[in-house]
Design a protein around this motif. Sequence first.
Motif, short mmCIF file in Angstrom:
data_model
loop_
_atom_site.label_atom_id
_atom_site.label_comp_id
_atom_site.label_asym_id
_atom_site.label_seq_id
_atom_site.Cartn_x
_atom_site.Cartn_y
_atom_site.Cartn_z
N ASP A 106 -3.46 8.50 10.27
CA ASP A 106 -2.86 7.29 9.57
C ASP A 106 -3.11 5.58 9.29
OD1 ASP A 106 -0.80 5.16 10.03
OD2 ASP A 106 -1.73 4.76 11.65
N SER A 107 -4.54 6.24 8.22
CA SER A 107 -5.27 5.32 7.73
C SER A 107 -5.00 6.14 6.00
CB SER A 107 -6.50 5.63 8.41
OG SER A 107 -7.02 6.91 7.72
N ALA A 108 -4.75 7.11 5.86
CA ALA A 108 -4.72 7.55 4.29
C ALA A 108 -3.13 7.55 3.91
CB ALA A 108 -5.71 8.75 4.33
N HIS B 6 -7.52 5.13 16.15
CA HIS B 6 -8.08 5.64 15.52
C HIS B 6 -9.46 6.11 16.03
CE1 HIS B 6 -4.91 2.91 12.96
NE2 HIS B 6 -5.11 3.78 12.48
N TYR C 59 0.74 -0.84 0.10
CA TYR C 59 -0.18 -0.27 -0.06
C TYR C 59 1.39 1.16 0.42
CZ TYR C 59 0.90 -0.57 4.76
OH TYR C 59 1.09 0.02 6.26
N LYS D 280 -9.79 9.72 15.78
CA LYS D 280 -11.43 10.86 15.12
C LYS D 280 -12.16 11.15 15.30
CE LYS D 280 -11.71 8.99 10.65
NZ LYS D 280 -10.70 9.03 9.71
N ARG E 57 -5.09 -6.21 14.91
CA ARG E 57 -4.71 -5.78 13.75
C ARG E 57 -3.78 -7.06 12.97
NH1 ARG E 57 -1.50 -1.07 11.93
NH2 ARG E 57 -0.72 -1.95 10.15
N ASP F 134 -7.31 1.46 20.73
CA ASP F 134 -7.05 1.63 19.05
C ASP F 134 -6.82 3.17 19.56
OD1 ASP F 134 -6.50 1.99 16.49
OD2 ASP F 134 -6.69 0.13 16.06
#
Length: 307
Positions: free
Chosen positions: A131-133, A103, A52, A107, A292, A101
Amino acid sequence: MNSKTKHTALIKAEAKRLGFLSCGISKAEFLEEEAPRLEKWLRNGMQGEMSYMENHFDKRLDPTKLVPDSKSVISLLLNYFPSETQDEASYKISKYAYGTDYHFVIKDKLKQLLAFISEEIGDVHGRAFVDSAPVLDKAWAAKSGLGWMGKHSNLLTKQVGSFYFIAELIVDLDLEYDRPVTDHCGACTACIDACPTEAIIAPYVVDGSKCISYFTIELKNEIPSNVRGQFDDWVFGCDVCQDVCPWNRFSKSHNEPLFNPNPELLSMTKKDWEEITDEVFQKLFKNSAVQRTKFSGLQRNINFLKD
């Protein structure tokens, strides 16, 4: 006070109220210095199986391709340094994964900050990133004056070291921009010397495919036998390069209840880890970043250390 100054002060005050350690702002523009660095890192295969990292090259370097008409990148730090850590004689997980988590936690705070900006300033469009894009978090935080990139490639600050998460809001609002700070690593090579797998191949260059975090989280296949005996009892992530950094003497424990660990986690022995069941895993790591690696991945990591 002009509107730019006023808006900047408002945003920074609200970020502080929401519990962020610090907030820095930079102009949303192409990251010229990062482009050749990222290209070389990918060309040398340092992403390992993290394919990725090869996607969206342009978007990683240019926020205006992620958020059309964006003008500013608001970078934020959130402390996760715990007041208590695991028993040194046990198997270890990275401190960032002790509680809920990140995120979810960040968020939520970013959504609140974005809502505040819309309410107080008006019709502002933007997106929140954790941290997700394809966003180069550390590069933006450094550009925004929140710290410098250490030799272990983590962001460092004189005041609190490096145990914090980095997140961004990219918005179509003109704000006042902060300046980068100077590097204070000096001649220190503590992180390079201490890395168990020698993943820091040169100052400021980490070969991701050699990092314990990569082997225990990102790698989906079997862990190669040539790194056996080098994991220093880490079963999820690794904090060695941060633990040895002199600047982390200044780390202060966080005050986010959601980051507190399940008390059972801190008292687990190696035997407890080796006998962990799927049921206990789900209970201990409910809403945790450890999910994860999944139960099967954690078992693989434990067995690799045990064998």
